[in-house]
Enzyme design. Sequence first.
Site, PDB file in Angstrom:
ATOM      1  N   LYS A 166       0.792  -1.574  -0.271  1.00  0.00           N
ATOM      2  CA  LYS A 166       0.245   0.110   0.270  1.00  0.00           C
ATOM      3  C   LYS A 166       1.058   1.055   0.234  1.00  0.00           C
ATOM      4  CE  LYS A 166      -2.802   2.865   3.309  1.00  0.00           C
ATOM      5  NZ  LYS A 166      -3.472   2.532   4.286  1.00  0.00           N
ATOM      6  N   ASP A 172     -12.370   6.938   4.893  1.00  0.00           N
ATOM      7  CA  ASP A 172     -11.012   7.057   5.872  1.00  0.00           C
ATOM      8  C   ASP A 172     -10.343   5.269   5.354  1.00  0.00           C
ATOM      9  OD1 ASP A 172      -8.377   7.214   6.877  1.00  0.00           O
ATOM     10  OD2 ASP A 172      -9.348   7.188   8.979  1.00  0.00           O
ATOM     11  N   ARG A 186      -8.015  -0.280   1.754  1.00  0.00           N
ATOM     12  CA  ARG A 186      -8.364  -1.797   1.732  1.00  0.00           C
ATOM     13  C   ARG A 186      -8.944  -1.703  -0.455  1.00  0.00           C
ATOM     14  NH1 ARG A 186     -12.361  -1.839   6.374  1.00  0.00           N
ATOM     15  NH2 ARG A 186     -10.301  -0.758   7.370  1.00  0.00           N
ATOM     16  N   LYS A 201      -9.017  12.776   9.124  1.00  0.00           N
ATOM     17  CA  LYS A 201      -8.504  12.601  10.198  1.00  0.00           C
ATOM     18  C   LYS A 201      -8.741  13.640  11.007  1.00  0.00           C
ATOM     19  CE  LYS A 201      -5.802   9.082   8.297  1.00  0.00           C
ATOM     20  NZ  LYS A 201      -6.290   7.799   8.781  1.00  0.00           N
ATOM     21  N   ASP A 209       1.450   6.212   5.211  1.00  0.00           N
ATOM     22  CA  ASP A 209       0.676   5.833   4.842  1.00  0.00           C
ATOM     23  C   ASP A 209       1.118   5.141   3.485  1.00  0.00           C
ATOM     24  OD1 ASP A 209      -1.008   4.722   5.534  1.00  0.00           O
ATOM     25  OD2 ASP A 209      -2.914   5.761   4.621  1.00  0.00           O
TER      26      ASP A 209
END
Length: 501
Positions: free
Chosen positions: A270, A352, A356, A282, A293
């Site tokens: 990712k 958020d 996935r 967030k 991230d």
Amino acid sequence: MKFSIADKSIKQTKDILLILGIFYKDCYQKTLKYISDENKKNIIQVVKNIKIKDNIGSTYFISNTNKVGSNPILLIMLGSKVNINSRIYKKLIINTISSIKNIKYKKSIFFLLNLNFNNSNLYWKIRRSIEYIYESLYEFNNFKSKTKSYKIYMKEIMFYIHDENEIKQANIAISHSVSISKGIIITKNLGNMPSNFCDPHYLSHQSYILKDKYSEKISVEIMDHKKIKNIGMNAYLHVSKGSSKNPYLSIIKYNENKFNGKSPIILIGKGLTFDSGGISIKPSNNMDEMKFDMCGAAAVLGVMHAISELNLNLYVIGILACCENMVDSSSYKPGDIIKTLSGKTVEVINTDAEGRLVLCDVITYVKRFNPRIVIDIATLTGACVIALGHHYTGLISNCDELSENILNASNITEDLAWRLPLNKKFSKQLKSRFADISNISDRSGSAITAGCFLYEFAKEYKWAHLDIAGTAWKSGVYKQATGRPVSLLTQLLINYGDKKI
């Protein structure tokens, strides 16, 4: 820094620093039997005046007396316990490197391999030593206008091996640890970069550096927004809709020509170079850390570097899924329904939960390679941090054998992972009123339900998911990327490549 095995005759050379540990009372005699009589005299004279019982990790420098058989010596105090654990050993290495920075010798002989810690064999003593040394020397000051830089004079550390039958094993340990450490540095450097420099284009195109270095082993394909759209990776594209930065998918193939027609091991990382959370934004507190991230993609790149340098006899494909999740009038929204590459529809409950959505399309995409194994690596859920803290990476898998192999690699490298359950009871929490599946469940077991979501797209593979949200970086005063789980994954591939120690 160069690492090698010391020739037994070289220890008498006066320009070489000797690094050795001293136990309390008579235990140090075992270490001293490998050095010259003159060096023994110098050490014993100094030790008489030092209280070393509880002073573990302290260092003392003995300068060269210019007599025959005399070396400069760095003593490491080991306390009174003959058996030490890896935490103490790491402290010894860190203190040693800190002292070396102030000593102007270019070469040293390292005698700490005689220590007994965690019942480790020679291979792991050398590997731990080198990995700890690299970690101690690491700094990231690329964006500071003024830095307190230091010059380390030491250019080579030679490990003293008294049993010549162990030299082959020692050289393998050096090769493995140096390659893995370099991969970790690549991962750390990318993770520590700010997102205004390390954007999706920059991150994805780092794979070309790997290709240039290992052109005979590595091939690279990078898909831009248009190619991703034409393939039908709609979930991937929806995540990036709010960003001015286009998404990119980098496909790195290692040993494809050698294993033509065979099934590869696939690593999917990712690579959200910044995650604002999108419309489901967030909290501002610690949002700067959302530059991390992309650490899953950075880890995949680090692993691909490591295995290329090790020349492992495997077919591996590394995929960097790079994009941003930003807030804009064109951002995807809660309530949207997206048709994924698999044909399944997903109702967006929370923007958020974007990782996935990126990964599900990539997991579907890799079906065309007929994979032997698929492992995705992602900073996926805050819930995993709550469950496992910052010590263990979360592991979810549909294959017991693969899980056991991953956990074995995690335990021996101390790049720890913990298996979480994969169960239909959790999958029921992802039911949607309007689509085939929701992109998020309620809060209960949400690290697990995130894995269950990915499993919906990975049922045809031997698959594992590594949630590195708690282990990919450190917060606070020591905020920086950790380079995990490069060590775990590279060890897993070493084991698969029949080079298991």
